[in-house]
Design a protein around this motif. Structure first.
Motif, short mmCIF file in Angstrom:
data_model
loop_
_atom_site.label_atom_id
_atom_site.label_comp_id
_atom_site.label_asym_id
_atom_site.label_seq_id
_atom_site.Cartn_x
_atom_site.Cartn_y
_atom_site.Cartn_z
N VAL A 97 0.82 -1.21 0.00
CA VAL A 97 0.00 0.00 0.00
C VAL A 97 0.85 1.27 0.00
N THR A 105 -0.05 9.64 -3.26
CA THR A 105 -0.76 10.72 -2.57
C THR A 105 0.23 11.78 -2.06
N ASP A 165 5.98 10.34 5.76
CA ASP A 165 5.23 11.17 6.68
C ASP A 165 3.86 10.58 7.01
N ASN A 166 3.87 9.29 7.26
CA ASN A 166 2.62 8.61 7.60
C ASN A 166 2.78 8.01 9.00
N PRO A 167 1.81 8.20 9.87
CA PRO A 167 1.99 7.70 11.24
C PRO A 167 2.00 6.18 11.36
N PHE A 168 1.57 5.48 10.31
CA PHE A 168 1.42 4.03 10.44
C PHE A 168 2.49 3.21 9.72
N VAL A 169 3.29 3.89 8.92
CA VAL A 169 4.36 3.17 8.22
C VAL A 169 5.50 4.14 7.91
N LEU A 222 0.44 5.31 -1.21
CA LEU A 222 0.65 6.42 -0.27
C LEU A 222 1.68 7.41 -0.83
#
Lengths: 123, 573
Positions: A46, A53, A87-91, A50
């Motif tokens: 995924v 985006t 800059d994604n909190p989950f990965v 991301l």
């Protein structure tokens, strides 16, 4: 044409040409993106989406320059690569955003339409 | 094109279709032996069935119409409906280079010449007319032959993409009867000299917002009337206007009534009926209200009255209704945007909790509904939802308790700026959610004052073009706002209303002198994307009723004068 008129024209031309003499504002228009797999080998698939985006969010919408009119975009660099944190909190990981850089000039042919926008852009 | 062999082939095809029709009719008569005992159908009933055939491709017996395309490819009429090409008004369509002719009785039963009368020199109409062949007037018989066999009264075979429908005589008669009613007489509010509109203003709206809504519309009407007056005085000097608008529109005056609705929303319907009875209008333009637009929306559906771009945060969300065109889905769209954004990382959220804290105000509920309906449409389980009554503050301890209990990965706070202190207090919590999502519009002016500590984890739905980009569109509205003062909210309304003026003026120019309500909406549906202030690209596809479909997810940048920083593109799906 007398000297006074010529003088005024010369000053006007100088002011127009030097309006962005220091450094014209730049915009980045993204053309490609990729997840930097080495930055997090175990990341799920995924992350590619991301990065799309993330890179699209960095991109300027060139239509928002062309459509209102009063702007000229001159390509300053092709295929520039920006490496940015996902800059994604989950990965965790980084994205490579490829795109073209444009210098933004106000179009002096229609000055009334651009003054406010140009001032905002300069800020 | 119409050489003898073609005519022979067409004649054979028509004969064959005729035989098939006879066979169908015989079969119909046989199967409907009981039908003889049915009472005769009323004219209204016949028109209803005709409408269903035209719009849905469903026969009176409930089965799909059958048709052939491309010569011998059988298709279901419900997939190839008349309305999908000839549109709701029956006045035809232009899509790229494909021109579909009108199919309403008023036009069909007149001969078609080379050019449209009085519009010979209007370039857009001229181009449209020249795309269609000349032909004699249809009769009921030749029209039936055309629908079944694909041959016009000039003997010319129609495009093979036009389905050849198998209809029995009775069904064909019903369809033709319906075609005769399509766009057959001018609607209320339109005469040869005037087009009359109204705008609805509900109780409780700030006067400055009402003025902001009216300003672009009244300016547009005033300018249009100026052109009409100038044309009346010196028609020879208005050639360019005539070429753009056509000789009828250029001379037409426009007027706008203000319909003020007072009191409770359940009394609005009666007030609207009264206004409409005394003051019939072609369409409603703009309008403004604080609450749900539902009563006005329903009124317009029932009276088949177009209502263009009302300024409302609470439009009716419907995929079937037709007559109200909204500029966006309002507050609902922000919730929808949040769901679309989170869906991009659904793999990372599998098995994790999403907590939705909802203030049970109209706004909070609309945000939550937008999120929930979209999230569920993606196939994900509903989030844990906690509702707060209108007078129950979201305090830091309350939020702490909720987080300790639910341990969410994502927290959605559908509340106003009063919730910011509780959200900011999460900065000190080690196991805070990875993302907190709020509505930027709901925060109002406090948006720029989000505490620094919260800016890294607070994501905001933002349904407009970013201010730093929208400034380039200020030139569009400078002529309207010069010398006037507007706060942020009123300026936004000016921009929304300006979009209506742009839409309306363009649509009227493209209507080829056919000022019918359904055709106004059909025409808007065919218009290309519009780039205007406030929203990223506005467009209506066929049957779409919300022009702006996207939403940004943003964060607030650092510093005292922070900009909004995009975290998503203009997410529309």
């Amino acid at each position: 044409m007398n000297k006074t008129v010529l003088g005024i024209m010369a000053v006007a031309a100088f002011l127009a040409s030097s309006a962005w003499a220091d450094a014209p504002p730049e915009i980045f228009v993204v053309t490609d993106y990729a997840f930097d797999r080495a930055s997090n080998p175990g990341a799920p698939d995924v992350v590619n989406g991301l990065c799309a985006t993330r890179c699209n969010a960095l991109s300027a919408d060139y239509q928002s320059y062309y459509k209102p009119g009063g702007w000229r975009l001159i390509k300053a660099e092709s295929g520039k690569k920006l490496v940015v944190d996902l800059d994604n909190p989950f990965v965790k990981g980084t994205c490579s955003c490829t795109g073209d850089v444009y210098d933004v000039y106000k179009d002096i042919r229609c000055p009334d339409t651009v003054n406010k926008g140009a001032a905002a852009e300069k800020k | 094109m119409t050489n003898k062999s073609t005519i022979r082939r067409v004649s054979s095809a028509v004969s064959l279709v005729g035989l098939l029709l006879l066979a169908c009719m015989a079969a119909g008569a046989a199967t409907a032996s009981g039908a003889g005992s049915k009472p005769a159908m009323s004219h209204e009933e016949q028109l209803r069935y005709g409408e269903r055939m035209y719009r849905e491709g469903i026969l009176p017996n409930g089965k799909p119409m059958q048709a052939l395309v491309q010569g011998d490819v059988p298709v279901s009429g419900s997939s190839f409906t008349c309305v999908s090409c000839h549109l709701r008004s029956g006045l035809g369509a232009t899509e790229g280079t494909v021109v579909t002719p009108p199919t309403n009785g008023r036009v069909l039963f007149q001969p078609r010449g080379l050019l449209q009368k009085n519009f010979e020199m209007v370039p857009t109409v001229r181009k449209y007319s020249l795309s269609l062949p000349q032909r004699p007037a249809y009769t009921d018989e030749t029209l039936a032959e055309c629908i079944a066999g694909g041959v016009d009264p000039a003997g010319r075979e129609l495009s093979r993409t036009m389905p050849r429908y198998h209809l029995n005589e009775a069904d064909m008669a019903m369809l033709i009867a319906y075609l005769k009613t399509l766009s057959d007489r001018l609607p209320p509010g339109v005469s040869e000299t005037e087009m009359h509109f109204a705008t609805v203003i509900t109780d409780g709206v700030r006067p400055e917002d009402v003025q902001a809504m009216l300003l672009p519309i009244e300016t547009y009407i005033s300018k249009k009337n100026g052109i009409a007056s100038a044309f009346k005085r010196r028609p020879q000097s208005m050639r360019m206007a005539v070429n753009m608008m056509g000789p009828d529109l250029v001379a037409m005056k426009m007027s706008l009534s203000r319909w003020h609705l007072k009191g409770a929303p359940d009394t609005w319907r009666a007030q609207l009926e009264e206004y409409y009875k005394k003051d019939p209008v072609f369409a409603l333009l703009g309008g403004i209200g604080n609450g749900s637009w539902e009563p006005i929306h329903r009124f317009c559906e029932d009276h088949r009255l177009p209502d263009l771009f009302p300024v409302t945060d609470y439009p009716v969300i419907s995929s079937k209704d037709w007559y109200t065109l909204y500029i966006s889905k309002g507050v609902f769209q922000e919730g929808e945007g949040a769901a679309r954004y989170l869906n991009t990382m659904h793999e990372l959220l599998k098995g994790k909790t999403i907590l939705q804290v909802v203030r049970t105000t109209r706004r909070g509920k609309a945000l939550a509904t937008g999120f929930l309906s979209t999230w569920k449409a993606f196939g994900w389980p509903a989030p844990v939802t906690v509702e707060l009554s209108a007078d129950q503050p979201l305090t830091p301890p309350l939020l702490d308790r909720l987080l300790t209990k639910e341990k969410p990965a994502v927290l959605l706070v559908w509340d106003d700026a009063a919730a910011l202190p509780a959200v900011a207090a999460l900065a000190h919590r080690a196991d805070r959610p990875g993302m907190v999502v709020m509505s930027a519009v709901s925060l109002g002016p406090e948006l720029r004052h989000i505490p620094d500590a919260a800016r890294s984890y607070l994501y905001l739905t933002y349904p407009y073009r970013l201010p730093q980009d929208d400034v380039r569109y200020d030139s569009f509205i400078d002529f309207l706002i010069k010398g006037k003062s507007f706060d942020e909210q009123a300026l936004r309304i000016v921009k929304q209303s300006y979009a209506l003026g742009a839409l309306q003026s363009q649509a009227l120019m493209e209507m080829r002198g056919e000022y019918y309500r359904d055709f106004l909406l059909d025409t808007i549906g065919m218009m290309p994307d519009m780039d205007l202030p406030l929203y990223e690209r506005l467009s209506f596809g066929p049957n779409q009723r919300y022009a702006s479909k996207g939403c940004y997810i943003v964060q607030l940048g650092k510093g005292d004068k922070p900009e909004l920083v995009k975290r998503s593109d203009w997410a529309i799906r």
